[in-house]
Motif scaffolding. Structure first.
Motif, PDB file in Angstrom:
ATOM      1  N   ASN A 134       0.824  -1.191   0.000  1.00 34.04           N
ATOM      2  CA  ASN A 134       0.000   0.000   0.000  1.00 34.04           C
ATOM      3  C   ASN A 134       0.853   1.232   0.000  1.00 34.04           C
ATOM      4  O   ASN A 134       1.926   1.257   0.583  1.00 34.04           O
ATOM      5  CB  ASN A 134      -0.881   0.047   1.261  1.00 34.04           C
ATOM      6  N   MET A 135       0.372   2.282  -0.642  1.00 35.99           N
ATOM      7  CA  MET A 135       0.980   3.581  -0.471  1.00 35.99           C
ATOM      8  C   MET A 135       0.461   4.171   0.826  1.00 35.99           C
ATOM      9  O   MET A 135      -0.731   4.147   1.099  1.00 35.99           O
ATOM     10  CB  MET A 135       0.608   4.508  -1.632  1.00 35.99           C
ATOM     11  N   SER A 167      -4.287   2.707  -1.967  1.00 31.67           N
ATOM     12  CA  SER A 167      -3.468   1.502  -2.046  1.00 31.67           C
ATOM     13  C   SER A 167      -3.201   1.118  -3.485  1.00 31.67           C
ATOM     14  O   SER A 167      -3.969   1.443  -4.401  1.00 31.67           O
ATOM     15  CB  SER A 167      -4.169   0.346  -1.326  1.00 31.67           C
ATOM     16  N   LEU A 168      -2.124   0.392  -3.695  1.00 38.27           N
ATOM     17  CA  LEU A 168      -1.824  -0.101  -5.024  1.00 38.27           C
ATOM     18  C   LEU A 168      -2.856  -1.129  -5.476  1.00 38.27           C
ATOM     19  O   LEU A 168      -3.103  -1.280  -6.673  1.00 38.27           O
ATOM     20  CB  LEU A 168      -0.420  -0.701  -5.058  1.00 38.27           C
ATOM     21  N   ASP A 169      -3.450  -1.832  -4.524  1.00 33.60           N
ATOM     22  CA  ASP A 169      -4.537  -2.750  -4.864  1.00 33.60           C
ATOM     23  C   ASP A 169      -5.692  -1.982  -5.511  1.00 33.60           C
ATOM     24  O   ASP A 169      -6.267  -2.407  -6.517  1.00 33.60           O
ATOM     25  CB  ASP A 169      -5.046  -3.480  -3.617  1.00 33.60           C
ATOM     26  N   LEU A 182      -5.487   0.985  -6.970  1.00 34.11           N
ATOM     27  CA  LEU A 182      -5.034   1.487  -8.263  1.00 34.11           C
ATOM     28  C   LEU A 182      -5.121   0.400  -9.326  1.00 34.11           C
ATOM     29  O   LEU A 182      -5.478   0.663 -10.479  1.00 34.11           O
ATOM     30  CB  LEU A 182      -3.597   2.004  -8.158  1.00 34.11           C
ATOM     31  N   GLU A 183      -4.802  -0.827  -8.942  1.00 32.36           N
ATOM     32  CA  GLU A 183      -4.900  -1.940  -9.889  1.00 32.36           C
ATOM     33  C   GLU A 183      -6.361  -2.179 -10.271  1.00 32.36           C
ATOM     34  O   GLU A 183      -6.671  -2.440 -11.438  1.00 32.36           O
ATOM     35  CB  GLU A 183      -4.299  -3.196  -9.285  1.00 32.36           C
ATOM     36  N   ILE A 185      -1.691  -1.091 -14.890  1.00 28.86           N
ATOM     37  CA  ILE A 185      -1.397  -0.162 -13.790  1.00 28.86           C
ATOM     38  C   ILE A 185      -0.203   0.729 -14.142  1.00 28.86           C
ATOM     39  O   ILE A 185      -0.134   1.886 -13.708  1.00 28.86           O
ATOM     40  CB  ILE A 185      -1.158  -0.921 -12.473  1.00 28.86           C
ATOM     41  N   VAL A 242       5.890   2.646   0.856  1.00 29.83           N
ATOM     42  CA  VAL A 242       5.023   1.505   0.619  1.00 29.83           C
ATOM     43  C   VAL A 242       5.105   0.541   1.789  1.00 29.83           C
ATOM     44  O   VAL A 242       6.052   0.561   2.565  1.00 29.83           O
ATOM     45  CB  VAL A 242       5.396   0.757  -0.691  1.00 29.83           C
ATOM     46  N   TYR A 258       9.868   4.983 -10.146  1.00 25.26           N
ATOM     47  CA  TYR A 258       8.601   4.378 -10.526  1.00 25.26           C
ATOM     48  C   TYR A 258       8.669   3.986 -11.994  1.00 25.26           C
ATOM     49  O   TYR A 258       8.929   4.817 -12.854  1.00 25.26           O
ATOM     50  CB  TYR A 258       7.447   5.364 -10.319  1.00 25.26           C
TER      51      TYR A 258
END
Length: 212
Positions: free
Chosen positions: A4-5, A64-66, A68-69, A79, A104, A120
């Motif tokens: 997660n961010m 979270s990156l989840d 974003l995905e 992504i 993260v 990134y």
């Protein structure tokens, strides 16, 4: 993904908004509008509220990156497309100023154990990931990690016993350690705190798995 961010949303809304959050919000909004989709439609597909999506698009919150995905999937893009063009001037270089790396949280991470992502990926493939890792909790225990590619560690501060397979290597400032990612590895013990080191993972495949 199990990462997660860290949230950086201001309590009162008057603090400076992180450039990465603004970039992601603008890209998500642009792609949504290009596809003729409403906030409600994308929010439903991504399984988040309309209010949260609106805040993300306006750069008011990190997420979270989840999530974003999920948003990328709902928009029909990868992504990596959401990060494309971030912080990339005409010279093709990417600058991350001191303290501005994306923080993260990864599998096995606890208090006193932080990762700052220093670059990134902006293309269709994830080629490498450089992290600045800080360890401050003397009682923390770590699971073993395995991942594709090659990992390179460089010690900046403190002393750390780092296990790779059956061997434990004592790392001091200036020491470097390189190993194949599929060999089980982990920080074994803290010899001198605080500990800071660079961990750079170079991937051999397009889809890396969880790592430390």
């Amino acid at each position: 993904m199990a990462e997660n961010m860290k949230k950086t949303s201001p309590a009162g809304g008057d603090s400076e908004i992180k450039p990465l959050g603004k970039h992601l919000g603008n890209v998500i909004k642009d792609i949504r509008q290009q596809h003729g989709l409403t906030i409600a439609e994308v929010a439903e597909r991504a399984n988040i509220s309309r209010g949260m999506l609106s805040k993300i698009e306006n750069g008011l919150v990190s997420t979270s990156l989840d999530t974003l995905e999920q948003l990328a999937n709902s928009l029909g893009v990868t992504i990596s497309r959401l990060f494309q063009g971030y912080n990339q001037p005409t010279g093709g270089a990417q600058l991350v100023k001191k303290g501005q790396g994306m923080e993260v949280v990864r599998r096995g991470t606890r208090n006193g154990h932080t990762y700052h992502l220093l670059a990134y990926d902006q293309g269709p493939k994830k080629l490498f990931e450089p992290f600045l890792i800080t360890l401050e909790d003397p009682g923390e225990e770590f699971p073993s990690f395995e991942h594709s590619g090659t990992e390179f560690l460089y010690m900046l501060e403190g002393e750390l016993g780092y296990r790779v397979g059956e061997e434990v290597y004592m790392l001091e400032p200036g020491d470097a350690l390189t190993f194949r990612g599929e060999i089980p590895h982990r920080p074994e013990y803290h010899a001198k705190l605080p500990i800071r080191f660079l961990a750079i993972i170079h991937y051999d495949t397009e889809e890396p798995i969880d790592h430390d």
